[in-house]
Design a protein around this motif. Sequence first.
Motif, mmCIF file in Angstrom:
data_model
loop_
_atom_site.group_PDB
_atom_site.id
_atom_site.type_symbol
_atom_site.label_atom_id
_atom_site.label_comp_id
_atom_site.label_asym_id
_atom_site.label_seq_id
_atom_site.Cartn_x
_atom_site.Cartn_y
_atom_site.Cartn_z
ATOM 1 N N THR A 148 21.866 59.504 46.388
ATOM 2 C CA THR A 148 21.406 59.310 45.015
ATOM 3 C C THR A 148 21.027 60.704 44.497
ATOM 4 N N GLU A 187 26.152 56.339 45.851
ATOM 5 C CA GLU A 187 27.487 56.718 46.315
ATOM 6 C C GLU A 187 27.394 57.112 47.782
ATOM 7 N N CYS A 196 24.934 44.869 42.566
ATOM 8 C CA CYS A 196 24.853 44.287 41.219
ATOM 9 C C CYS A 196 26.186 43.843 40.656
ATOM 10 N N ASN A 197 27.303 44.317 41.183
ATOM 11 C CA ASN A 197 28.591 43.947 40.585
ATOM 12 C C ASN A 197 29.143 42.686 41.262
ATOM 13 N N GLU A 209 20.196 53.453 39.226
ATOM 14 C CA GLU A 209 21.154 54.498 39.572
ATOM 15 C C GLU A 209 22.178 53.972 40.578
ATOM 16 N N ARG A 210 23.410 54.368 40.402
ATOM 17 C CA ARG A 210 24.458 53.967 41.330
ATOM 18 C C ARG A 210 24.366 54.810 42.594
ATOM 19 N N GLU A 228 34.945 54.586 40.799
ATOM 20 C CA GLU A 228 34.167 53.665 39.981
ATOM 21 C C GLU A 228 34.028 52.331 40.701
ATOM 22 N N PRO A 229 32.908 51.631 40.522
ATOM 23 C CA PRO A 229 32.746 50.328 41.171
ATOM 24 C C PRO A 229 33.737 49.309 40.610
#
Length: 137
Positions: free
Chosen positions: A116, A72, A29-30, A69-70, A79-80
């Motif tokens: 997650t 990892e 998403c980033n 949810e991010r 942090e992204p």
Amino acid sequence: EKEPRQVLSGLRNFYKKEEMQGRIVMVLCNLKKRNLAGVPSHGMVLCASNADHTAVEFVVPPEGAKIGERVEFEGLKGEPEGENKLAKKKMLEKIAPDLKTNDEGVVVWKNNKSITSAGPCLASKGMKGAQVSTFTL
């Protein structure tokens, strides 16, 4: 986010429209918004695939993971990066070669399992030893 994202992909050779719409999948998403065939797309779908891309499976979060949810990777914190830095430094191109599925179909980066709140992300049909990448054709 306030509303769902529109995400386009080049997966029609592997999935019917009905199999894709409303599906819960892993999305990067980033990234900057991109127009595909004149339509804005706000992310890229992650898929596992075999070497010649004749078999492709969605990467999916485990049941119980929260939407948005991010994800990892075990042992890695941080942090992204923002969309501008990600593009400018070509970070995705550097990370992608080590993003795979292991012998259990779990998505890993350099052998660190994806995690997650509900467990690891998987290839939807359990594809083992696959490359994981963003999918647009």
